[in-house]
Scaffold this motif. Structure first.
Motif, PDB file in Angstrom:
ATOM      1  N   GLU A 176      17.053  34.747  11.141  1.00 25.25           N
ATOM      2  CA  GLU A 176      18.069  33.879  10.553  1.00 25.25           C
ATOM      3  C   GLU A 176      17.366  32.736   9.837  1.00 25.25           C
ATOM      4  N   LEU A 177      17.836  32.447   8.610  1.00 26.19           N
ATOM      5  CA  LEU A 177      17.173  31.420   7.819  1.00 26.19           C
ATOM      6  C   LEU A 177      18.207  30.506   7.184  1.00 26.19           C
ATOM      7  N   THR A 178      17.851  29.256   7.049  1.00 19.81           N
ATOM      8  CA  THR A 178      18.664  28.276   6.331  1.00 19.81           C
ATOM      9  C   THR A 178      17.762  27.522   5.369  1.00 19.81           C
ATOM     10  N   SER A 179      18.377  27.005   4.325  1.00 18.99           N
ATOM     11  CA  SER A 179      17.631  26.283   3.302  1.00 18.99           C
ATOM     12  C   SER A 179      18.281  24.945   3.042  1.00 18.99           C
ATOM     13  N   ASP A 180      17.462  23.931   2.771  1.00 19.48           N
ATOM     14  CA  ASP A 180      17.990  22.631   2.380  1.00 19.48           C
ATOM     15  C   ASP A 180      18.733  22.713   1.050  1.00 19.48           C
ATOM     16  N   TYR A 181      18.432  23.769   0.272  1.00 19.82           N
ATOM     17  CA  TYR A 181      19.059  23.941  -1.038  1.00 19.82           C
ATOM     18  C   TYR A 181      20.573  24.124  -0.903  1.00 19.82           C
ATOM     19  N   TYR A 182      20.986  24.860   0.144  1.00 21.47           N
ATOM     20  CA  TYR A 182      22.411  25.086   0.388  1.00 21.47           C
ATOM     21  C   TYR A 182      22.908  24.405   1.663  1.00 21.47           C
ATOM     22  N   GLY A 183      22.001  23.968   2.516  1.00 18.43           N
ATOM     23  CA  GLY A 183      22.412  23.367   3.770  1.00 18.43           C
ATOM     24  C   GLY A 183      22.652  24.410   4.843  1.00 18.43           C
ATOM     25  N   GLY A 184      23.103  23.939   5.996  1.00 18.52           N
ATOM     26  CA  GLY A 184      23.282  24.833   7.130  1.00 18.52           C
ATOM     27  C   GLY A 184      24.494  25.732   7.030  1.00 18.52           C
ATOM     28  N   ASP A 185      25.360  25.523   6.019  1.00 23.62           N
ATOM     29  CA  ASP A 185      26.549  26.368   5.901  1.00 23.62           C
ATOM     30  C   ASP A 185      26.208  27.784   5.458  1.00 23.62           C
ATOM     31  N   VAL A 186      25.085  27.952   4.767  1.00 24.85           N
ATOM     32  CA  VAL A 186      24.661  29.268   4.298  1.00 24.85           C
ATOM     33  C   VAL A 186      23.513  29.752   5.183  1.00 24.85           C
ATOM     34  N   VAL A 187      23.752  30.805   5.925  1.00 25.01           N
ATOM     35  CA  VAL A 187      22.746  31.380   6.818  1.00 25.01           C
ATOM     36  C   VAL A 187      22.335  32.728   6.251  1.00 25.01           C
ATOM     37  N   TYR A 188      21.057  32.864   5.923  1.00 27.82           N
ATOM     38  CA  TYR A 188      20.530  34.117   5.378  1.00 27.82           C
ATOM     39  C   TYR A 188      20.103  35.030   6.523  1.00 27.82           C
ATOM     40  N   ARG A 189      20.313  36.314   6.304  1.00 30.67           N
ATOM     41  CA  ARG A 189      19.870  37.331   7.258  1.00 30.67           C
ATOM     42  C   ARG A 189      18.666  38.060   6.666  1.00 30.67           C
ATOM     43  N   GLY A 190      17.645  38.198   7.454  1.00 30.50           N
ATOM     44  CA  GLY A 190      16.460  38.905   6.992  1.00 30.50           C
ATOM     45  C   GLY A 190      15.792  39.650   8.123  1.00 30.50           C
ATOM     46  N   LYS A 191      14.647  40.214   7.819  1.00 27.20           N
ATOM     47  CA  LYS A 191      13.882  40.894   8.868  1.00 27.20           C
ATOM     48  C   LYS A 191      12.398  40.758   8.561  1.00 27.20           C
ATOM     49  N   VAL A 192      11.601  40.812   9.612  1.00 27.90           N
ATOM     50  CA  VAL A 192      10.156  40.709   9.481  1.00 27.90           C
ATOM     51  C   VAL A 192       9.616  42.010   8.882  1.00 27.90           C
ATOM     52  N   VAL A 193       8.901  41.903   7.768  1.00 26.74           N
ATOM     53  CA  VAL A 193       8.347  43.094   7.117  1.00 26.74           C
ATOM     54  C   VAL A 193       6.824  43.110   7.124  1.00 26.74           C
ATOM     55  N   GLY A 194       6.209  42.009   7.536  1.00 26.25           N
ATOM     56  CA  GLY A 194       4.754  42.023   7.564  1.00 26.25           C
ATOM     57  C   GLY A 194       4.190  40.748   8.158  1.00 26.25           C
ATOM     58  N   ILE A 195       2.985  40.864   8.695  1.00 28.62           N
ATOM     59  CA  ILE A 195       2.263  39.722   9.263  1.00 28.62           C
ATOM     60  C   ILE A 195       0.913  39.658   8.566  1.00 28.62           C
ATOM     61  N   ALA A 196       0.563  38.480   8.086  1.00 23.65           N
ATOM     62  CA  ALA A 196      -0.673  38.308   7.320  1.00 23.65           C
ATOM     63  C   ALA A 196      -1.897  38.689   8.143  1.00 23.65           C
ATOM     64  N   GLY A 197      -2.954  39.049   7.428  1.00 31.22           N
ATOM     65  CA  GLY A 197      -4.187  39.448   8.103  1.00 31.22           C
ATOM     66  C   GLY A 197      -5.068  38.294   8.519  1.00 31.22           C
ATOM     67  N   GLY A 198      -4.693  37.088   8.161  1.00 34.28           N
ATOM     68  CA  GLY A 198      -5.488  35.925   8.553  1.00 34.28           C
ATOM     69  C   GLY A 198      -4.732  34.649   8.261  1.00 34.28           C
ATOM     70  N   THR A 199      -5.195  33.575   8.825  1.00 39.77           N
ATOM     71  CA  THR A 199      -4.558  32.277   8.609  1.00 39.77           C
ATOM     72  C   THR A 199      -4.921  31.756   7.224  1.00 39.77           C
ATOM     73  N   GLY A 200      -4.174  30.754   6.792  1.00 36.59           N
ATOM     74  CA  GLY A 200      -4.478  30.144   5.509  1.00 36.59           C
ATOM     75  C   GLY A 200      -5.841  29.485   5.502  1.00 36.59           C
ATOM     76  N   ALA A 201      -6.239  28.909   6.616  1.00 33.92           N
ATOM     77  CA  ALA A 201      -7.547  28.251   6.683  1.00 33.92           C
ATOM     78  C   ALA A 201      -8.687  29.249   6.529  1.00 33.92           C
ATOM     79  N   ALA A 202      -8.472  30.478   7.020  1.00 29.97           N
ATOM     80  CA  ALA A 202      -9.538  31.480   6.959  1.00 29.97           C
ATOM     81  C   ALA A 202      -9.825  31.905   5.527  1.00 29.97           C
TER      82      ALA A 202
END
Length: 387
Positions: free
Chosen positions: A310-336
């Motif tokens: 479940e996701l919300t954005s400041d662009y629309y506020g909490g009234d708009v709740v997006y539905r999504g799903k996890v499709v991938g996990i990165a192979g490393g952190t941004g620092a790496a």
């Protein structure tokens, strides 16, 4: 003494009234505390029940941002800009014309390629005709050889007849039946027949040499056309490829949108001369936007691909709740993968909780109803209970 007795008698009733009031106040206080304790317990139970039913097994982060696989529009051929049909922030569809370049150079190149193709076809036809002519010459030289051999056979026969006539006259020359003039004529006829035979033999050699030369010409001509047609000949095929490239370059003077999206970073103006490969604008496909949520490494115990989000954005506020799903996990952190990775093998090491990006796909219908823009911040909550 009477006054003290009166005072005692007067104070006795007052003390008897104060004791019940304090007892009543204490009872009320205990009752209120009991009610408050019950309310707190009920609230705690209700909150625990709510948390168990709605929040337990859910991981949350506000370090999430909208992204999209943007399409960079580049010029594939050089030329001056003739027309620009879009502006920044404009929505376009796949195939819409964005920019038109002046195509004068490409049209000239196309005409030159068409002429080169016609010339290559003409050369092939000429080589084919030359091969046919060479075959005819070889056949003619074969006929000449046959004629020369026939003349040689006739000359041999003439020589044999002349030799026989000379031998017959020489055999009877002593009897006086043949004059010296006839004998001389017979010898001359034999010499003439022998010369004609030698000439016929030389004619055969000459005809064979001519046929050899014609055969060489035939081989050279056939080498150009052997095993090919007018469409598969190397010169014709190369000219055809140059013609196709010229047509492609002409078509590339009209730049079209590669995807549906919003025009951003437009960096082209009418009259500007652009080089091949120069980026001129970016098309952001907001209809296929996704979210990269950066979760703490301590939150990944139950995160799996395919879990709902479940996701919300400041662009629309909490009234708009997006539905999504996890499709991938990165192979490393941004620092790496940063330009200058952190070097922890130093004496000044301080542990910092790292974050790992999680790619979240959004519902296309929700994106269509409430489009997002790249870079917007989001809050994401992954439901790990179905893990």
């Amino acid at each position: 003494m009477a006054d003290e007795t009166a005072a005692t008698e007067t104070g006795a009733p007052q003390a008897s009234h104060e004791i019940p009031d304090s007892e009543n106040n204490g009872a009320k206080r205990k009752k209120l505390l009991s009610i408050l304790a019950i309310v707190v317990v009920v609230v705690a139970i209700l909150w625990g029940l709510w948390y168990f039913l709605t929040q337990a097994g859910r991981v949350h982060t506000d370090n999430a941002y909208v992204g999209a696989d943007s399409a960079q529009v580049t010029a594939l051929v050089p030329g001056p800009v003739k027309e620009v049909r879009v502006a920044g922030t404009q929505a376009v569809k796949k195939g819409d014309i964005l920019v038109i370049l002046d195509d004068a150079d490409q049209r000239i190149a196309l005409a030159d390629a068409e002429a080169a193709l016609r010339l290559a076809r003409q050369h092939y036809s000429q080589a084919d005709a030359t091969a046919d002519a060479a075959r005819a010459r070889v056949a003619a030289r074969g006929a000449d050889i046959a004629q020369a051999k026939a003349r040689l056979r006739d000359a041999n026969a003439t020589v044999e007849r002349a030799r026989a006539e000379l031998a017959r006259r020489e055999s009877i020359a002593g009897t006086g039946a043949v004059s010296g003039e006839e004998l001389t004529a017979a010898r001359a006829a034999l010499a003439s027949a022998s010369a004609a035979r030698d000439l016929a033999a030389a004619g055969i050699a000459s005809a064979e040499a001519t046929r050899g030369s014609a055969s060489g010409d035939l081989g050279a001509a056939e080498a150009i056309v052997r095993g090919t047609t007018i469409d598969t000949a190397p010169d014709v095929a190369a000219a055809q490829a140059r013609l196709e490239k010229a047509r492609l370059d002409l078509a590339r003077t009209v730049l079209r949108a590669p995807v549906d999206g919003i025009v951003t970073n437009r960096a082209v103006q009418v009259g500007q001369r652009i080089a091949a490969g120069a980026p001129i604008m970016v098309i952001v496909p907001i209809g296929t936007a996704y979210v990269d949520a950066n979760f703490k490494e301590s939150q990944f115990g139950d995160i799996r691909i395919g879990q709902p989000v479940e996701l919300t954005s400041d662009y629309y506020g909490g009234d708009v709740v997006y539905r999504g799903k996890v499709v991938g996990i990165a192979g490393g952190t941004g620092a790496a993968f940063s330009l200058i990775p952190a070097q922890n093998a130093t004496g000044n090491w301080v542990k910092v909780v790292q974050r790992l990006p999680v790619r979240i796909a959004l519902d296309p219908e929700q994106l269509k109803a409430h489009p997002l823009r790249v870079g917007l911040s989001m809050e994401a909550t992954i439901d790990t209970r179905g893990n």
